[in-house]
Design a protein around this motif. Structure first.
Motif, PDB file in Angstrom:
ATOM      1  N   GLU A   1     -13.867   5.732  -3.386  1.00  0.00           N
ATOM      2  CA  GLU A   1     -12.700   5.620  -4.257  1.00  0.00           C
ATOM      3  C   GLU A   1     -13.106   5.431  -5.724  1.00  0.00           C
ATOM      4  OE1 GLU A   1      -9.563   3.106  -1.660  1.00  0.00           O
ATOM      5  OE2 GLU A   1     -11.516   2.150  -1.918  1.00  0.00           O
TER       6      GLU A   1
ATOM      7  N   GLY B   1     -14.875   1.757   0.487  1.00  0.00           N
ATOM      8  CA  GLY B   1     -14.101   0.932   1.409  1.00  0.00           C
ATOM      9  C   GLY B   1     -14.413   1.296   2.851  1.00  0.00           C
TER      10      GLY B   1
ATOM     11  N   LYS C   1     -14.443  -3.997   0.828  1.00  0.00           N
ATOM     12  CA  LYS C   1     -14.531  -3.063  -0.296  1.00  0.00           C
ATOM     13  C   LYS C   1     -15.668  -3.479  -1.210  1.00  0.00           C
ATOM     14  CE  LYS C   1     -10.674  -1.485  -1.720  1.00  0.00           C
ATOM     15  NZ  LYS C   1     -10.864  -0.120  -1.116  1.00  0.00           N
TER      16      LYS C   1
ATOM     17  N   PHE D   1     -16.039   2.467  -5.944  1.00  0.00           N
ATOM     18  CA  PHE D   1     -15.638   1.715  -4.753  1.00  0.00           C
ATOM     19  C   PHE D   1     -16.035   2.469  -3.486  1.00  0.00           C
ATOM     20  CE2 PHE D   1     -11.775  -0.175  -7.152  1.00  0.00           C
ATOM     21  CZ  PHE D   1     -12.461  -1.352  -7.413  1.00  0.00           C
TER      22      PHE D   1
ATOM     23  N   ARG E   1     -10.975   4.961  -7.913  1.00  0.00           N
ATOM     24  CA  ARG E   1     -10.073   3.832  -8.145  1.00  0.00           C
ATOM     25  C   ARG E   1      -9.391   3.546  -6.817  1.00  0.00           C
ATOM     26  NH1 ARG E   1      -6.596   3.872 -12.474  1.00  0.00           N
ATOM     27  NH2 ARG E   1      -8.045   5.097 -13.733  1.00  0.00           N
ATOM     28  N   TRP E   2      -8.891   2.324  -6.654  1.00  0.00           N
ATOM     29  CA  TRP E   2      -8.348   1.899  -5.361  1.00  0.00           C
ATOM     30  C   TRP E   2      -7.237   2.846  -4.903  1.00  0.00           C
ATOM     31  CZ3 TRP E   2      -5.835  -3.581  -4.304  1.00  0.00           C
ATOM     32  CH2 TRP E   2      -5.800  -3.786  -2.920  1.00  0.00           C
TER      33      TRP E   2
ATOM     34  N   GLU F   1      -8.610   7.997  -2.387  1.00  0.00           N
ATOM     35  CA  GLU F   1      -9.597   8.004  -1.318  1.00  0.00           C
ATOM     36  C   GLU F   1     -10.156   9.399  -1.041  1.00  0.00           C
ATOM     37  OE1 GLU F   1      -7.548   4.310   1.207  1.00  0.00           O
ATOM     38  OE2 GLU F   1      -7.501   6.362   1.996  1.00  0.00           O
TER      39      GLU F   1
ATOM     40  N   SER G   1       0.807  -1.220   0.000  1.00  0.00           N
ATOM     41  CA  SER G   1       0.000   0.000   0.000  1.00  0.00           C
ATOM     42  C   SER G   1       0.836   1.263   0.000  1.00  0.00           C
ATOM     43  CB  SER G   1      -0.927   0.010   1.222  1.00  0.00           C
ATOM     44  OG  SER G   1      -0.162  -0.021   2.417  1.00  0.00           O
TER      45      SER G   1
ATOM     46  N   ARG H   1      -2.024  -0.533  -6.920  1.00  0.00           N
ATOM     47  CA  ARG H   1      -3.401  -0.520  -6.429  1.00  0.00           C
ATOM     48  C   ARG H   1      -4.267   0.455  -7.231  1.00  0.00           C
ATOM     49  NH1 ARG H   1      -4.047  -1.473   0.041  1.00  0.00           N
ATOM     50  NH2 ARG H   1      -2.790  -3.355   0.206  1.00  0.00           N
TER      51      ARG H   1
END
Length: 365
Positions: A334, A57, A297, A55, A336-337, A340, A36, A44
């Motif tokens: 998100e 999470g 997620k 997304f 995209r991953w 955030e 990460s 990611r």
């Protein structure tokens, strides 16, 4: 083996059968192994939800210390750690204030104590693990880069401030020594079938190990060792290595017993959250994409990404399981991953970041 009930009586037979079964099951993606930090975040970032989805999470907050606080309170009547969570204040800052009897300004992140010798919050965060692992004050002092006096003061103050913590650790280990297993709060077992045999052998050989250290020291101190001396030294070292490995294994299992209860209970809670989350996703047409450490997620259709949906996910994470301490979750949105956005940084009507956060990652999302 579908539908088979696993018990203590048939556990080993089932494990042997599984080990001998050469059938292969296709592996899924192990997203937990994707780093990460650093370049890993770029990897990611390549994970995106399907078109028309975003997304969401949700990560359980400080679940392991909350489980410890719950055990200390329910089994020993010790409210010292639980009250911190009930009050909703920063865990390690408050623990440091209680342990060192210092004002908050000295216990916030990166702050030093009034003497400038150590960082109370950093010491608290690492020290809690040190106590649970039976680390010595000398080893802790070396790890933290402080004097032996400061380390000794920490251990003494920690025991006084959180009186049942060491008792909790010791009781879990003693249960494993007696029964050969430990259980999570929800009854899931971690077995240590070889502990008693190895621990008995280690105890029997401890005096032998001490004598070998003495012989090794004498041979190493010889001014002019002979070839026979050097050969004997090699034999002694080989035996020390074997006995030390045995001793290390006993220590590892004892530490693992405590971890199995605390981390295992955290895993149980996330599994129960995951089951309820999967049901929610089926009902609403969402996708449950991953369970990573303490996080779930989902992919939520853009038209469903509302404050109500966020509240439902919050309820899944914090109300599925009830402990004597409140559970909390950190929810992020998100595109995209790892890109955030906080729940207050999102424009739900237009399904995009609010204008003031649109360039949070250097470009419009």
């Amino acid at each position: 083996m579908s539908g088979l009930i696993i018990t203590d009586a048939n556990y080993h037979a089932i494990v042997r059968k599984l080990i001998s079964d050469n059938r292969k099951v296709k592996r899924g993606l192990n997203a937990q192994n994707l780093p990460s930090k650093g370049e890993g975040s770029r990897v990611r970032n390549q994970f995106v939800p399907r078109e028309g989805y975003t997304f969401v999470g949700a990560d359980l907050g400080q679940i392991e210390p909350r489980i410890m606080a719950h055990i200390m309170y329910t089994r020993y009547g010790d409210n010292s750690m639980r009250q911190i969570f009930v009050d909703g204040v920063d865990l390690y800052t408050t623990m440091a204030m209680m342990t060192f009897d210092l004002a908050e300004e000295y216990c916030v992140d990166k702050a030093y104590d009034p003497t400038g010798k150590f960082k109370p919050r950093a010491m608290m965060k690492t020290g809690q693990l040190a106590v649970s692992y039976d680390q010595s004050p000398a080893s802790f002092a070396k790890k933290m880069g402080v004097t032996d006096d400061v380390a000794a003061m920490f251990f003494e103050n920690f025991d006084r401030t959180f009186p049942s913590f060491k008792t909790m650790v010791a009781d879990i280990r003693e249960f494993m020594r007696t029964h050969g297993y430990v259980e999570t709060l929800y009854g899931r077992k971690r077995r240590f079938p070889d502990y008693k045999r190895v621990a008995a052998a280690q105890a029997k050989n401890e005096q032998r190990r001490i004598r070998l250290f003495t012989e090794r020291k004498a041979l190493r101190n010889k001014a002019n060792p002979t070839a026979a001396d050097l050969a004997k030294l090699d034999r002694i070292q080989d035996e020390i290595d074997v006995l030390s490995e045995e001793r290390g294994l006993v220590g590892y299992w004892e530490r693992a017993a405590f971890n199995a209860v605390i981390q295992g209970t955290g895993a149980d809670i996330l599994k129960m959250n995951g089951i309820r989350n999967a049901q929610l996703c089926r009902e609403r047409g969402w996708e449950f994409n991953a369970s990573i450490h303490d996080e779930i997620k989902n992919s939520v259709p853009n038209e469903d990404l509302t404050r109500e949906s966020i509240a439902l996910i919050d309820d899944v994470m914090t109300k599925t399981v009830s402990l004597s301490v409140p559970l909390v979750t950190d929810i992020v949105i998100e595109p995209r991953w790892m890109m955030e956005y906080g729940i207050d940084e999102w424009d739900y009507e237009n399904c995009r970041p609010l204008p003031e956060f649109a360039n949070k990652y250097g470009e419009a999302a």
